[in-house]
Design a protein around this motif. Structure first.
Motif, PDB file in Angstrom:
ATOM      1  N   TYR A 135       0.858  -1.186   0.000  1.00  0.00           N
ATOM      2  CA  TYR A 135       0.000   0.000   0.000  1.00  0.00           C
ATOM      3  C   TYR A 135       0.891   1.231   0.000  1.00  0.00           C
ATOM      4  N   SER A 136       0.298   2.335  -0.339  1.00  0.00           N
ATOM      5  CA  SER A 136       1.056   3.582  -0.430  1.00  0.00           C
ATOM      6  C   SER A 136       1.457   4.056   0.966  1.00  0.00           C
ATOM      7  N   THR A 137       2.716   4.437   1.089  1.00  0.00           N
ATOM      8  CA  THR A 137       3.227   4.981   2.362  1.00  0.00           C
ATOM      9  C   THR A 137       3.470   6.481   2.262  1.00  0.00           C
ATOM     10  N   TYR A 138       2.836   7.121   1.289  1.00  0.00           N
ATOM     11  CA  TYR A 138       3.001   8.567   1.153  1.00  0.00           C
ATOM     12  C   TYR A 138       2.438   9.277   2.388  1.00  0.00           C
ATOM     13  N   GLN A 139       3.250  10.123   2.987  1.00  0.00           N
ATOM     14  CA  GLN A 139       2.884  10.869   4.206  1.00  0.00           C
ATOM     15  C   GLN A 139       2.433   9.916   5.316  1.00  0.00           C
ATOM     16  N   ASN A 140       3.019   8.732   5.348  1.00  0.00           N
ATOM     17  CA  ASN A 140       2.650   7.754   6.372  1.00  0.00           C
ATOM     18  C   ASN A 140       3.939   7.128   6.912  1.00  0.00           C
ATOM     19  N   ASP A 141       4.455   7.679   8.003  1.00  0.00           N
ATOM     20  CA  ASP A 141       5.692   7.222   8.608  1.00  0.00           C
ATOM     21  C   ASP A 141       5.407   5.982   9.446  1.00  0.00           C
ATOM     22  N   LEU A 142       5.960   4.827   9.033  1.00  0.00           N
ATOM     23  CA  LEU A 142       5.724   3.569   9.725  1.00  0.00           C
ATOM     24  C   LEU A 142       6.861   3.184  10.651  1.00  0.00           C
ATOM     25  N   ASP A 157      11.786 -13.914  21.198  1.00  0.00           N
ATOM     26  CA  ASP A 157      11.182 -15.195  20.832  1.00  0.00           C
ATOM     27  C   ASP A 157      11.985 -15.874  19.722  1.00  0.00           C
ATOM     28  N   PRO A 158      11.816 -17.177  19.557  1.00  0.00           N
ATOM     29  CA  PRO A 158      12.520 -17.871  18.462  1.00  0.00           C
ATOM     30  C   PRO A 158      12.099 -17.337  17.094  1.00  0.00           C
ATOM     31  N   VAL A 159      12.949 -17.544  16.107  1.00  0.00           N
ATOM     32  CA  VAL A 159      12.646 -17.124  14.735  1.00  0.00           C
ATOM     33  C   VAL A 159      11.462 -17.946  14.216  1.00  0.00           C
ATOM     34  N   ASN A 160      10.723 -17.363  13.296  1.00  0.00           N
ATOM     35  CA  ASN A 160       9.533 -17.970  12.685  1.00  0.00           C
ATOM     36  C   ASN A 160       8.369 -18.099  13.677  1.00  0.00           C
ATOM     37  N   THR A 161       8.397 -17.268  14.729  1.00  0.00           N
ATOM     38  CA  THR A 161       7.275 -17.243  15.681  1.00  0.00           C
ATOM     39  C   THR A 161       6.151 -16.383  15.109  1.00  0.00           C
ATOM     40  N   THR A 162       4.916 -16.910  15.187  1.00  0.00           N
ATOM     41  CA  THR A 162       3.742 -16.164  14.739  1.00  0.00           C
ATOM     42  C   THR A 162       3.021 -15.598  15.951  1.00  0.00           C
ATOM     43  N   ASN A 163       2.815 -14.293  15.939  1.00  0.00           N
ATOM     44  CA  ASN A 163       2.174 -13.599  17.062  1.00  0.00           C
ATOM     45  C   ASN A 163       0.822 -13.056  16.589  1.00  0.00           C
ATOM     46  N   TRP A 164      -0.242 -13.455  17.300  1.00  0.00           N
ATOM     47  CA  TRP A 164      -1.602 -13.013  16.957  1.00  0.00           C
ATOM     48  C   TRP A 164      -1.880 -11.743  17.753  1.00  0.00           C
ATOM     49  N   ILE A 165      -1.717 -10.625  17.124  1.00  0.00           N
ATOM     50  CA  ILE A 165      -1.852  -9.337  17.815  1.00  0.00           C
ATOM     51  C   ILE A 165      -3.320  -9.038  18.140  1.00  0.00           C
ATOM     52  N   GLY A 166      -4.211  -9.374  17.241  1.00  0.00           N
ATOM     53  CA  GLY A 166      -5.631  -9.072  17.455  1.00  0.00           C
ATOM     54  C   GLY A 166      -5.995  -7.692  16.934  1.00  0.00           C
ATOM     55  N   ALA A 167      -6.954  -7.054  17.570  1.00  0.00           N
ATOM     56  CA  ALA A 167      -7.465  -5.757  17.105  1.00  0.00           C
ATOM     57  C   ALA A 167      -6.544  -4.641  17.564  1.00  0.00           C
ATOM     58  N   GLN A 168      -6.227  -3.725  16.647  1.00  0.00           N
ATOM     59  CA  GLN A 168      -5.428  -2.548  16.968  1.00  0.00           C
ATOM     60  C   GLN A 168      -5.894  -1.394  16.074  1.00  0.00           C
ATOM     61  N   ASN A 169      -5.513  -0.169  16.433  1.00  0.00           N
ATOM     62  CA  ASN A 169      -5.870   0.999  15.634  1.00  0.00           C
ATOM     63  C   ASN A 169      -5.201   0.929  14.268  1.00  0.00           C
ATOM     64  N   ASN A 170      -5.903   1.425  13.260  1.00  0.00           N
ATOM     65  CA  ASN A 170      -5.378   1.419  11.895  1.00  0.00           C
ATOM     66  C   ASN A 170      -4.183   2.347  11.797  1.00  0.00           C
ATOM     67  N   TYR A 171      -3.040   1.783  11.398  1.00  0.00           N
ATOM     68  CA  TYR A 171      -1.809   2.574  11.295  1.00  0.00           C
ATOM     69  C   TYR A 171      -1.583   3.101   9.881  1.00  0.00           C
ATOM     70  N   ILE A 172      -2.569   2.907   8.991  1.00  0.00           N
ATOM     71  CA  ILE A 172      -2.446   3.377   7.608  1.00  0.00           C
ATOM     72  C   ILE A 172      -3.317   4.613   7.470  1.00  0.00           C
ATOM     73  N   ARG A 173      -2.692   5.753   7.294  1.00  0.00           N
ATOM     74  CA  ARG A 173      -3.402   7.015   7.358  1.00  0.00           C
ATOM     75  C   ARG A 173      -4.493   7.126   6.294  1.00  0.00           C
ATOM     76  N   SER A 174      -4.272   6.620   5.108  1.00  0.00           N
ATOM     77  CA  SER A 174      -5.213   6.829   4.006  1.00  0.00           C
ATOM     78  C   SER A 174      -6.539   6.093   4.226  1.00  0.00           C
ATOM     79  N   THR A 175      -6.547   5.033   5.031  1.00  0.00           N
ATOM     80  CA  THR A 175      -7.781   4.266   5.233  1.00  0.00           C
ATOM     81  C   THR A 175      -8.239   4.252   6.684  1.00  0.00           C
TER      82      THR A 175
END
Length: 601
Positions: A135-142, A157-175
């Motif tokens: 997605y576009s990262t224009y004016q969106n500092d990640l 954690d060990p490499v190849n660990t999958t972490n289920w973060i769940g619900a979080q605020n949208n970090y993509i400014r355009s959407t």
């Protein structure tokens, strides 16, 4: 010994009739409840299980698609090779830019990914701040993603660990406006065996998860929960991130519970990943509505009982209310002014005793009215005597006016003016009829007072009044300003030449009056001592006799106490002073424009 009141025959009969009416209804409802309880539970269980199975299939497809995307990227050797090339060129340029030919294959690979369910955001965080996304990262500092708690936790954690973060605020400014919440899964990997961890982040809008909830189960509330009971996805955005009771997390167990003030039939369905589960809540009122036809028959049966007994109750109530109606008619005629009216309701039951008490009360009221009329006559006689006692003050005022005219005719204009000022001030002091004056009248009083003080002390202290036009008719207690002027004259200016300024203004619902002099002022310690005296709650107020006998004895303290008693917490008294800069006093009192209102302020 007081006799315990007994129930009348009317009350007994009405009580028996009501019991006969209620017993069939209670029996019928009890049988209905026993019959429908199991039926409601079975229907709710079947419906909930069907809804949860469909939701499980839909959400599992979404999650499986996200996991497949991880595997597709992580185990694609060409893609990993392109990532390594891009990271190497990025470090070679000092972390400022990436070679275009190394950047392009990675971006094309991410853009070619397709996902089940719609919009999906893929973010790859490489060490040292290099970020790729579909997605576009224009004016969106990640860059803030590197400092997220779940990223720091995965460093250990060990490499190849999958972490289920769940619900979080949208970090993509355009959407962010369209999709406020994202469901996020993160996996760690390494470009080289000795390099720091890199991370693949896949996020989907929360709306994709709850889309099936609203479409398939409109009359049910379905939620996606994590293992702690936090709501990850739900049709109501306000509930996302909230915590459900731990009693909802028992898998496969149908239960009745109260949640947010409403009764539900609840069923929890565990998912095969991350300890997440689906919770289905069916409102109990919806279930009961589906058996309305069955309950209608019961209501018809009950209605028959009500019709039969209503005639009996109507007759009994009519007999019971007849004396009450007579009491109401009597009370209405008494309200119109006919105090000779009596209800004549008698009897040994409660209504009879009430009628007798009502008639005795009217007799007592009539006696009290006669007593008040006698007292009013005595009061008018006392007022006549008081009016006669005012002849002497009026004689004094008329005599002073005659002296003033004689002195003026002889050319002594200044002395004539002083006698006029003294007459005006004496009239204001002796007259007790008007406890409140307009601000304009109070200003006239202090002008006469200043003339007398300058004449007495052979000084020329200047008094200036700057009263806003909308404050002139505001009502204030008599002799509110005179003690403040006296304090400024005697203590602020030390009976020497100077200036005293009185100003007023309206602000909101309050009148602000300011008295300021350019005298010697006070030190911080002196000002604090005066304020302490004014705040002493145990100071006794001087008697009315003392206040009427001498004007100069009122003082700042008594003015403050008098206004505090009249206006309460709405009144405010402020003092400002410094050595050589005089004293500034500010009064804040509620605005009143009519004398009768001022008396009740």
């Amino acid at each position: 010994m007081r006799r315990k009141p007994s129930f009348s025959w009317r009350q007994k009969l009405i009580t028996i009739s009501l019991l006969c009416l209620m017993i069939p209804s209670i029996v019928t409802l009890a049988l209905t409840g026993l019959y429908t309880k199991n039926e409601l539970t079975n229907k709710a269980s079947i419906k909930s299980e069907q809804s949860l199975e469909v939701a499980d299939l839909y959400i599992s497809n979404i999650v499986r698609d996200m996991l497949n995307a991880f595997n597709t990227l992580q185990y694609d050797s060409e893609f990993i090779t392109n990532l390594r090339a891009a990271w190497s060129s990025y470090n070679k340029n000092g972390g400022s830019q990436v070679d275009f030919f190394a950047f392009k294959p990675v971006s094309e690979k991410l853009e070619q990914l397709t996902f089940f369910g719609g919009q999906t955001y893929v973010t790859i965080l490489l060490p040292d701040g290099l970020i790729f996304s579909n997605y576009s990262t224009y004016q969106n500092d990640l860059s803030f993603l590197y400092s997220e708690p779940w990223i720091k936790q995965m460093d250990g954690d060990p490499v190849n660990t999958t972490n289920w973060i769940g619900a979080q605020n949208n970090y993509i400014r355009s959407t962010a406006d369209r999709y406020p919440k994202l469901i996020t899964v993160v996996r760690s990997f390494r470009l080289f065996a000795s390099s720091p961890n890199a991370y693949m982040i896949i996020s989907k809008p929360q709306e994709q998860f709850n889309e099936i909830f609203s479409k398939y189960a409109e009359d049910q509330t379905i939620m996606l929960l994590d293992e702690q009971g936090t709501v990850l996805s739900q049709s109501d955005p306000a509930r996302i991130g909230s915590q459900v009771p731990s009693s909802m997390l028992y898998p496969g167990e149908l239960q009745n519970l109260m949640w947010e003030g409403q009764e539900y039939i609840a069923l929890n369905h565990p998912l095969s990943f991350a300890g997440w589960s689906l919770q289905c809540l069916t409102p109990y009122r919806i279930i009961t509505g589906r058996i309305g036809n069955f309950l209608n028959d019961i209501f018809v049966f009950q209605a028959l009982f009500f019709v039969v007994f209503s005639f009996v109750l109507f007759y009994l109530l009519r007999q019971l209310t007849k004396p009450i109606v007579q009491l109401v008619k009597t009370a209405t005629r008494v309200e119109l002014g006919n105090l000779d009216e009596r209800s004549l309701v008698t009897g040994q039951d409660e209504i009879g005793r009430l009628g007798s008490s009502f008639d005795r009360m009217l007799d007592r009221i009539k006696e009290m009215i006669q007593q008040v009329e006698w007292e009013q006559g005595r009061k008018r006689m006392a007022e006549l005597e008081l009016l006669q006692a005012q002849i002497n003050p009026h004689f004094l005022f008329n005599t002073l006016n005659s002296i003033r005219l004689q002195v003026r005719m002889k050319g002594e204009v200044e002395i004539a003016e002083m006698i006029g000022s003294l007459s005006t001030l004496l009239r204001m002091t002796i007259n007790r009829n008007n406890e409140y004056l307009t601000l304009h009248e109070e200003a006239g009083t202090i002008e006469q007072y200043m003339k007398l003080m300058n004449f007495r002390h052979l000084e020329n202290v200047q008094l200036a009044t700057h009263l806003a036009s909308d404050t002139l008719l505001a009502m204030i207690p008599r002799f509110t300003l005179q003690p403040l002027i006296e304090n400024a004259y005697l203590h602020g200016l030390r009976q020497k030449h100077g200036h005293i300024t009185v100003s007023s203004r309206m602000q909101g619902q309050y009148l602000y009056v300011t008295v300021q002099d350019d005298g010697i002022g006070m030190t911080v310690e002196e000002l604090a001592a005066v304020r302490a005296k004014l705040m002493e709650a145990d100071q006794r107020i001087k008697s009315a006799k003392e206040r009427s006998s001498q004007i100069n004895g009122i003082g700042l303290k008594n003015v403050n106490e008098r206004l505090r008693m009249i206006y309460g917490d709405a009144y405010l008294f402020e003092m400002e002073s410094s050595p050589g800069n005089g004293l500034k006093l500010t009064l804040r009192i509620p605005i009143t424009f009519r004398k009768e209102e001022a008396g009740h302020a």
